[in-house]
Design a protein around this motif. Sequence first.
Motif, PDB file in Angstrom:
ATOM      1  N   GLN A  23     -19.222   1.588  21.679  1.00 45.81           N
ATOM      2  CA  GLN A  23     -19.097   0.552  20.055  1.00 45.81           C
ATOM      3  C   GLN A  23     -20.020   1.353  19.527  1.00 45.81           C
ATOM      4  N   LEU A  24     -21.269   1.244  19.852  1.00 51.90           N
ATOM      5  CA  LEU A  24     -22.412   1.562  19.011  1.00 51.90           C
ATOM      6  C   LEU A  24     -22.752   3.098  18.302  1.00 51.90           C
ATOM      7  N   LYS A  25     -22.019   4.309  19.634  1.00 49.41           N
ATOM      8  CA  LYS A  25     -21.453   5.038  18.994  1.00 49.41           C
ATOM      9  C   LYS A  25     -20.561   5.815  18.056  1.00 49.41           C
ATOM     10  N   HIS A  26     -18.972   5.036  18.705  1.00 45.20           N
ATOM     11  CA  HIS A  26     -18.425   4.980  17.345  1.00 45.20           C
ATOM     12  C   HIS A  26     -19.233   4.407  15.920  1.00 45.20           C
ATOM     13  N   ARG A  27     -19.486   3.563  15.798  1.00 40.21           N
ATOM     14  CA  ARG A  27     -20.390   2.598  14.460  1.00 40.21           C
ATOM     15  C   ARG A  27     -21.516   3.759  14.475  1.00 40.21           C
ATOM     16  N   VAL A  28     -22.035   4.545  14.634  1.00 34.80           N
ATOM     17  CA  VAL A  28     -22.898   5.420  14.247  1.00 34.80           C
ATOM     18  C   VAL A  28     -21.692   6.578  13.488  1.00 34.80           C
ATOM     19  N   GLY A  35     -20.185   6.704   4.818  1.00 34.41           N
ATOM     20  CA  GLY A  35     -21.430   7.430   3.635  1.00 34.41           C
ATOM     21  C   GLY A  35     -22.083   5.566   4.037  1.00 34.41           C
ATOM     22  N   THR A  36     -21.838   5.009   4.982  1.00 34.64           N
ATOM     23  CA  THR A  36     -22.431   3.243   4.631  1.00 34.64           C
ATOM     24  C   THR A  36     -23.711   4.329   5.860  1.00 34.64           C
ATOM     25  N   LEU A  37     -23.935   5.266   6.578  1.00 35.41           N
ATOM     26  CA  LEU A  37     -24.477   5.978   7.454  1.00 35.41           C
ATOM     27  C   LEU A  37     -25.697   7.056   6.393  1.00 35.41           C
ATOM     28  N   PRO A  38     -25.612   7.748   5.376  1.00 33.30           N
ATOM     29  CA  PRO A  38     -25.972   9.212   5.383  1.00 33.30           C
ATOM     30  C   PRO A  38     -26.950   9.728   6.003  1.00 33.30           C
ATOM     31  N   ALA A  39     -26.630  10.646   5.911  1.00 27.78           N
ATOM     32  CA  ALA A  39     -28.012  11.857   6.812  1.00 27.78           C
ATOM     33  C   ALA A  39     -29.065  11.379   5.996  1.00 27.78           C
ATOM     34  N   GLY A  40     -29.899  11.316   6.974  1.00 22.36           N
ATOM     35  CA  GLY A  40     -31.439  11.331   6.363  1.00 22.36           C
ATOM     36  C   GLY A  40     -31.607   9.299   6.771  1.00 22.36           C
ATOM     37  N   THR A  41     -30.842   8.619   7.057  1.00 26.29           N
ATOM     38  CA  THR A  41     -30.818   6.832   7.350  1.00 26.29           C
ATOM     39  C   THR A  41     -31.585   6.852   8.650  1.00 26.29           C
ATOM     40  N   ARG A  42     -32.958   6.032   7.975  1.00 22.59           N
ATOM     41  CA  ARG A  42     -33.998   6.070   9.482  1.00 22.59           C
ATOM     42  C   ARG A  42     -32.128   4.453  10.880  1.00 22.59           C
ATOM     43  N   LEU A  43     -32.431   5.001  11.736  1.00 21.93           N
ATOM     44  CA  LEU A  43     -31.836   3.764  13.126  1.00 21.93           C
ATOM     45  C   LEU A  43     -33.199   2.791  12.907  1.00 21.93           C
ATOM     46  N   PRO A  44     -32.369   1.644  13.997  1.00 18.85           N
ATOM     47  CA  PRO A  44     -33.645   0.554  13.720  1.00 18.85           C
ATOM     48  C   PRO A  44     -34.080   1.554  15.391  1.00 18.85           C
ATOM     49  N   PRO A  45     -34.743   0.969  15.545  1.00 17.38           N
ATOM     50  CA  PRO A  45     -35.456   0.891  17.249  1.00 17.38           C
ATOM     51  C   PRO A  45     -34.578   0.895  18.328  1.00 17.38           C
ATOM     52  N   ALA A  57     -31.549  -2.604  26.401  1.00 13.18           N
ATOM     53  CA  ALA A  57     -32.260  -1.887  25.304  1.00 13.18           C
ATOM     54  C   ALA A  57     -32.189  -0.729  25.848  1.00 13.18           C
ATOM     55  N   ASN A  58     -31.743  -1.184  27.604  1.00 10.37           N
ATOM     56  CA  ASN A  58     -30.836   0.365  28.349  1.00 10.37           C
ATOM     57  C   ASN A  58     -29.917   0.740  27.453  1.00 10.37           C
ATOM     58  N   THR A  59     -29.249  -0.821  26.994  1.00  6.68           N
ATOM     59  CA  THR A  59     -27.585   0.284  26.636  1.00  6.68           C
ATOM     60  C   THR A  59     -27.436   1.276  25.491  1.00  6.68           C
ATOM     61  N   VAL A  60     -28.867   1.068  23.679  1.00  7.30           N
ATOM     62  CA  VAL A  60     -28.869   1.089  23.395  1.00  7.30           C
ATOM     63  C   VAL A  60     -29.397   2.563  22.952  1.00  7.30           C
ATOM     64  N   ALA A  61     -30.616   2.707  24.345  1.00 11.64           N
ATOM     65  CA  ALA A  61     -31.176   4.122  24.469  1.00 11.64           C
ATOM     66  C   ALA A  61     -29.878   4.814  25.008  1.00 11.64           C
ATOM     67  N   LYS A  62     -28.841   4.644  25.711  1.00  8.78           N
ATOM     68  CA  LYS A  62     -27.934   5.340  25.660  1.00  8.78           C
ATOM     69  C   LYS A  62     -26.711   6.083  24.740  1.00  8.78           C
ATOM     70  N   ALA A  63     -27.011   5.147  24.361  1.00 11.80           N
ATOM     71  CA  ALA A  63     -26.409   5.585  22.871  1.00 11.80           C
ATOM     72  C   ALA A  63     -26.910   6.703  22.591  1.00 11.80           C
ATOM     73  N   TYR A  64     -27.888   5.875  22.184  1.00  9.67           N
ATOM     74  CA  TYR A  64     -28.735   7.598  20.981  1.00  9.67           C
ATOM     75  C   TYR A  64     -29.080   8.275  21.732  1.00  9.67           C
ATOM     76  N   ARG A  65     -29.015   8.559  22.983  1.00 18.28           N
ATOM     77  CA  ARG A  65     -29.141   9.879  23.914  1.00 18.28           C
ATOM     78  C   ARG A  65     -27.891  10.299  23.692  1.00 18.28           C
ATOM     79  N   GLU A  66     -27.003  10.015  24.124  1.00 14.61           N
ATOM     80  CA  GLU A  66     -25.329  10.732  23.522  1.00 14.61           C
ATOM     81  C   GLU A  66     -25.749  11.028  22.052  1.00 14.61           C
ATOM     82  N   LEU A  67     -25.917   9.831  20.846  1.00 13.06           N
ATOM     83  CA  LEU A  67     -25.275  10.084  20.171  1.00 13.06           C
ATOM     84  C   LEU A  67     -26.708  11.935  19.729  1.00 13.06           C
ATOM     85  N   GLU A  68     -27.818  11.856  20.031  1.00  9.74           N
ATOM     86  CA  GLU A  68     -28.569  13.221  19.695  1.00  9.74           C
ATOM     87  C   GLU A  68     -28.165  13.944  20.379  1.00  9.74           C
TER      88      GLU A  68
END
Length: 126
Positions: A23-28, A35-45, A57-68
Motif C-alpha cells: 500500500q505504501l509503495k502504491h501511495r508513493v 503531483g501530490t508528491l512531486p519530484a524532489g519531495t523529501r519523504l519522512p524518515p 519500521a521494517n515494513t516501511v524500510a522494505k517499501a523504501y528499499r523496493e521503491l529505490e
Amino acid sequence: MADTGVPAGLALDPADRRPPYEQLKHRVLLGRADGTLPAGTRLPPVRRLAEALGLAANTVAKAYRELEAAGVIETRGRQGSFVRAADRTEDLAVQAARRYAEETAGLGLSAEQALELVSAQLRRAP
C-alpha cells in the motif's frame, strides 16, 4: 497527519487487502503521478513514518528499499529519501533546481528573490 510531517497521501487504508508495504509503495507511486508528491519531495524518515502509520519500521524500510530499487525514490544518506522524477529530463531539472537553491541561499538571497531572478531568466529564454 499533517502535524507529524507525514504527507497526507501516504495514509493507508485498513480495508485494503494488500500488505501495508505494498500500500505504501502504491501511495508513493500515485503521489508522484498525481503531483501530490512531486519530484524532489523529501519523504519522512523510516521510523517517523512507521510510527505515524502504526507500522513496524521494517515494513516501511522494505517499501523504501523496493521503491529505490525501482528508481522511484533515491536515498541521499543522512539527508533522507526523496521522490525521483518519472523521467530523466525532469530528474535533471530537479537536480539543477536544487543546485540553484543551494547557491542562492549561500549568497544570502531569500527564496522570493531567487524565484524572481529565475522567473525573469525563464521569461527571457528562447
